[in-house]
Design a protein around this motif. Structure first.
Motif, short mmCIF file in Angstrom:
data_model
loop_
_atom_site.label_atom_id
_atom_site.label_comp_id
_atom_site.label_asym_id
_atom_site.label_seq_id
_atom_site.Cartn_x
_atom_site.Cartn_y
_atom_site.Cartn_z
N ALA A 136 -5.88 5.30 -6.16
CA ALA A 136 -4.65 6.08 -6.37
C ALA A 136 -3.71 5.91 -5.18
CB ALA A 136 -4.99 7.55 -6.60
N ALA A 137 -4.27 5.87 -3.98
CA ALA A 137 -3.44 5.69 -2.78
C ALA A 137 -2.82 4.31 -2.78
CB ALA A 137 -4.29 5.90 -1.53
N ASP A 165 3.87 1.24 -5.75
CA ASP A 165 4.79 1.41 -6.88
C ASP A 165 6.22 1.69 -6.41
OD1 ASP A 165 4.66 4.00 -5.99
OD2 ASP A 165 3.88 4.86 -7.84
N THR A 166 6.44 1.61 -5.11
CA THR A 166 7.76 1.89 -4.56
C THR A 166 8.50 0.59 -4.27
OG1 THR A 166 6.73 1.91 -2.40
CG2 THR A 166 7.06 4.04 -3.46
N HIS A 223 2.16 1.98 -14.10
CA HIS A 223 2.45 2.47 -12.75
C HIS A 223 3.60 1.75 -12.08
CE1 HIS A 223 -1.25 4.82 -12.83
NE2 HIS A 223 -1.85 3.76 -13.36
N ASP A 231 0.07 4.38 -5.14
CA ASP A 231 1.20 5.10 -4.53
C ASP A 231 1.93 4.23 -3.51
OD1 ASP A 231 0.94 7.34 -5.99
OD2 ASP A 231 -0.17 8.49 -4.49
N ALA A 232 1.18 3.42 -2.79
CA ALA A 232 1.80 2.58 -1.76
C ALA A 232 2.51 1.38 -2.36
CB ALA A 232 0.73 2.12 -0.77
#
Ligand code: CUA
Length: 305
Positions: free
Chosen positions: A198-199, A205-206, A112, A202-203
């Motif tokens: 999952a959230a 992996d940026t 991820h 997402d927060a």
């Protein structure tokens, strides 16, 4: 470990209870025999001496027969537990890499692109394959409520399979003496619903967001100019240091200093000002910043959600 939250921890806890019960029975039986022997030795001379045959039988069963039976039973249950604890994860398991450092945990989710520190996020009900190693000395990874203990070695990677089947929060620590701050090498494990996990991915992996506001923007300059960036990475900036924890999303974490302090502004200020006040011997040096620089730096770090 008494609060087992997964099938592997349950198995280990069951074996632990068996060992405790058997050990207790053996100990009590031994004490009874010892007391009887002491009382007989204390002058009860009217009793006839036992025959040589019965003495031999007693020594054989007490010294060889019963211990052998107990050990075979223990071995049978131990082997059975070892067989039911998987050595490799099944297909679809989540791969996580954990690297021990003096004195913190680097945690990577290679599928991820997430890198974090000292806070292990796990989805509930999914098998996890942890690849465990060390960057310096031998540490030991152990979350007692979820799985057994495994060494973190500098020259090889060990694999530990674990699974959490209950939501919750585990606080644990390094289980192998690894230097001055071994006791403050702590880990938080958060077992989350699948959607929350999952959230979180997402927060995290940026790259870091661009700093908003003049204070945070100036704080990034302080971060890059005063040495923070030579040890810490903030993805999306020119800070690519690899000696300390990745700080890309540090403001979303709960603690600093490997669970030494709760993360809030006062603690962060005090920690940056002099980490050795809380954790003597860490590699991070005391900061030499003006008050304005410190305020800007804090504003920037707090923007790293
Ligand atoms: Cu790392 Cu003890």
């Amino acid at each position: 470990m008494f609060d087992a939250d997964g099938p592997i921890a349950d198995e280990i806890l069951g074996l632990w209870w068996l060992l405790l019960v058997l050990g207790t029975v053996v100990f009590v039986a031994f004490c009874v025999v010892l007391v009887i022997a002491l009382r007989r030795g204390a002058g009860d001379t009217d009793r006839p001496a036992p025959s040589a045959g019965s003495l031999r039988r007693f020594v054989f069963w007490g010294g060889v027969g019963v211990p052998a039976i107990v050990l075979v039973v223990v071995m049978a249950f131990t082997v059975d537990s070892m067989r039911s604890i998987p050595g490799a994860a099944s297909a679809g398991a989540l791969r996580i890499e954990v690297v021990g450092h003096q004195w913190w945990y680097e945690i990577r989710y290679p599928d991820h692109g997430v890198v974090t520190a000292n806070e292990l996020h796990l989805p509930v009900g999914r098998q996890v394959e942890l690849h465990v190693s060390s960057s310096d000395v031998i540490h030991s990874f152990w979350v007692p409520g979820l799985a057994g203990k495994v060494d973190m070695l500098p020259d090889r990677t060990n694999v530990l399979v674990l699974e959490a089947d209950e939501l919750g929060h585990h606080r644990s620590q390094c289980a192998e003496f690894c230097g001055l701050q071994h006791a403050r090498m702590r880990l938080e494990t958060l077992v989350e619903p699948v959607d929350d996990f999952a959230a979180w991915i997402d927060a995290n992996d940026t790259p870091a967001a661009e700093p908003v506001g003049s204070g945070a923007a100036a704080g990034l300059d302080v971060f890059l100019a005063t040495g923070c960036a030579s040890c810490h990475t903030v993805r999306g900036t020119t800070a690519v240091g690899a000696d300390g924890p990745d700080l890309t999303h540090m403001a979303s974490r709960r603690t600093i200093g490997a669970v030494t302090l709760d993360l809030n502004r006062e603690n962060l200020r005090a920690w940056i000002d002099d980490p050795h006040e809380f954790k003597t011997g860490v590699d991070m040096p005391p900061a030499e910043l003006t008050d304005d620089q410190m305020d800007d730096l804090l504003a920037y770090l707090e923007s790293l959600e």
